[in-house]
Design a protein around this motif. Structure first.
Motif, PDB file in Angstrom:
ATOM      1  N   ARG A  30     -36.605  -9.961 -48.441  1.00 57.84           N
ATOM      2  CA  ARG A  30     -35.736  -9.033 -49.159  1.00 57.84           C
ATOM      3  C   ARG A  30     -34.300  -9.516 -49.048  1.00 57.84           C
ATOM      4  O   ARG A  30     -33.785  -9.711 -47.941  1.00 57.84           O
ATOM      5  CB  ARG A  30     -35.881  -7.628 -48.594  1.00 57.84           C
ATOM      6  CG  ARG A  30     -35.240  -6.570 -49.503  1.00 57.84           C
ATOM      7  CD  ARG A  30     -35.735  -5.197 -49.199  1.00 57.84           C
ATOM      8  NE  ARG A  30     -35.200  -4.700 -47.936  1.00 57.84           N
ATOM      9  CZ  ARG A  30     -35.894  -3.983 -47.087  1.00 57.84           C
ATOM     10  NH1 ARG A  30     -37.161  -3.709 -47.313  1.00 57.84           N
ATOM     11  NH2 ARG A  30     -35.339  -3.536 -45.965  1.00 57.84           N
ATOM     12  N   PRO A  31     -33.604  -9.724 -50.163  1.00 53.44           N
ATOM     13  CA  PRO A  31     -32.245 -10.285 -50.108  1.00 53.44           C
ATOM     14  C   PRO A  31     -31.230  -9.304 -49.527  1.00 53.44           C
ATOM     15  O   PRO A  31     -31.252  -8.110 -49.830  1.00 53.44           O
ATOM     16  CB  PRO A  31     -31.927 -10.579 -51.586  1.00 53.44           C
ATOM     17  CG  PRO A  31     -33.222 -10.498 -52.317  1.00 53.44           C
ATOM     18  CD  PRO A  31     -34.065  -9.540 -51.547  1.00 53.44           C
ATOM     19  N   VAL A  32     -30.334  -9.838 -48.714  1.00 53.88           N
ATOM     20  CA  VAL A  32     -29.178  -9.093 -48.210  1.00 53.88           C
ATOM     21  C   VAL A  32     -27.947  -9.937 -48.523  1.00 53.88           C
ATOM     22  O   VAL A  32     -27.820 -11.057 -48.023  1.00 53.88           O
ATOM     23  CB  VAL A  32     -29.246  -8.852 -46.694  1.00 53.88           C
ATOM     24  CG1 VAL A  32     -28.050  -7.997 -46.246  1.00 53.88           C
ATOM     25  CG2 VAL A  32     -30.546  -8.196 -46.295  1.00 53.88           C
ATOM     26  N   LEU A  33     -27.048  -9.424 -49.342  1.00 58.13           N
ATOM     27  CA  LEU A  33     -25.804 -10.116 -49.644  1.00 58.13           C
ATOM     28  C   LEU A  33     -24.763  -9.701 -48.612  1.00 58.13           C
ATOM     29  O   LEU A  33     -24.480  -8.509 -48.449  1.00 58.13           O
ATOM     30  CB  LEU A  33     -25.320  -9.763 -51.051  1.00 58.13           C
ATOM     31  CG  LEU A  33     -23.993 -10.404 -51.489  1.00 58.13           C
ATOM     32  CD1 LEU A  33     -24.099 -11.930 -51.508  1.00 58.13           C
ATOM     33  CD2 LEU A  33     -23.566  -9.877 -52.862  1.00 58.13           C
ATOM     34  N   LEU A  34     -24.193 -10.695 -47.905  1.00 63.27           N
ATOM     35  CA  LEU A  34     -23.239 -10.420 -46.820  1.00 63.27           C
ATOM     36  C   LEU A  34     -21.868 -10.987 -47.166  1.00 63.27           C
ATOM     37  O   LEU A  34     -21.749 -12.156 -47.558  1.00 63.27           O
ATOM     38  CB  LEU A  34     -23.739 -11.031 -45.511  1.00 63.27           C
ATOM     39  CG  LEU A  34     -25.072 -10.461 -45.010  1.00 63.27           C
ATOM     40  CD1 LEU A  34     -26.158 -11.523 -45.065  1.00 63.27           C
ATOM     41  CD2 LEU A  34     -24.951  -9.923 -43.591  1.00 63.27           C
TER      42      LEU A  34
END
Length: 255
Positions: A30-34
């Motif tokens: 699941r992508p997490v943009l940081l």
């Protein structure tokens, strides 16, 4: 640790933005943009102290942007490359280019300000994390940015004991492009407290116990429709080095 991958996305004015990725590839996590903080980078905020590795181990793909004028991203000296809310435009462009349909969004300090404004501009993350941010820190940016602009303008004059000394030393350690960063500081817009009603997704406000640089984190959590406050050890500068920060982010995003 999962293999680190770097790619570049072209954004406003043709600036190339570095995007670092750790975790299961393309659809495997699941992508997490940081989004990191001022004068920092994806490496310093998210990779160096293990937060990205913890996300990858939990089944996420950590997608970490080097903000314009930071890290491996371009740092143009043309004022035209820094229109109002350019960091928000960059975040939207990265989401569009990478085709992120379902994702979480996580910021720290300037990255938190940018995350809030990106949601107000139309981003719809499943969950939102705001690190190192308080209610007062989202508004009156000119007062906050003037301190850093002053540190840039007085860079060679600052001595140990001066209020700007810590900022100066951090800029030195990160080899910050002061011309580009000065322009960037003038492009950031404010968020009024009443606008926070529009941020309806579950939101974690996570902040160091000794961090009041951006106002009250508990008050920010209380002002959000679905906000949760978690305290971790440290000051504004040191909290990103603490394992508890990554633990809190993983716990919240895994819920």
């Amino acid at each position: 640790m999962s293999e680190q991958r770097v790619e570049f996305v072209e954004s406003v004015g043709g600036a190339k933005l570095a995007v670092h990725r750790i975790g299961p590839k393309e659809g495997g996590g699941r992508p997490v943009l940081l989004l990191h903080g001022l004068f920092s980078s994806a490496l310093v905020n998210w990779i160096k102290f293990g937060h990205a590795a913890k996300l990858a181990a939990a089944g996420f793909e950590a997608i970490m942007l080097d903000l314009r004028a930071h890290g491996q991203s371009d740092a143009p000296h043309d004022p035209a490359a820094y229109p109002s809310d350019v960091l928000v435009q960059d975040a939207l462009k990265v989401v569009e280019t990478l085709g992120l349909a379902e994702f979480d969004l996580c910021g720290f300090s300037l990255g938190s300000r940018t995350s809030v404004r990106a949601v107000l501009a139309g981003l719809t993350p499943r969950r939102l994390v705001l690190g190192g941010m308080g209610l007062e820190g989202l508004d009156k940016w000119e007062r906050r940015s003037s301190f850093f602009i002053g540190a840039i303008d007085r860079f060679e004059e600052i001595k140990r004991g001066d209020p700007e000394y810590v900022a100066q030393q951090f800029m030195k350690s990160q080899k910050v492009d002061r011309v580009a960063t000065r322009l960037l500081l003038q492009s950031v817009d404010d968020t009024r407290a009443e606008q926070l009603r529009e941020i309806t997704m579950p939101t974690l406000v996570v902040c160091g116990a000794e961090d009041d640089d951006n106002g009250s984190a508990p008050d920010l959590a209380a002002a959000l429709p679905d906000g949760t406050y978690v305290e971790v050890p440290g000051t504004h500068m040191s909290s990103v080095t603490k394992p508890e920060l990554g633990d809190a982010i993983v716990r919240f995003l895994s819920a």
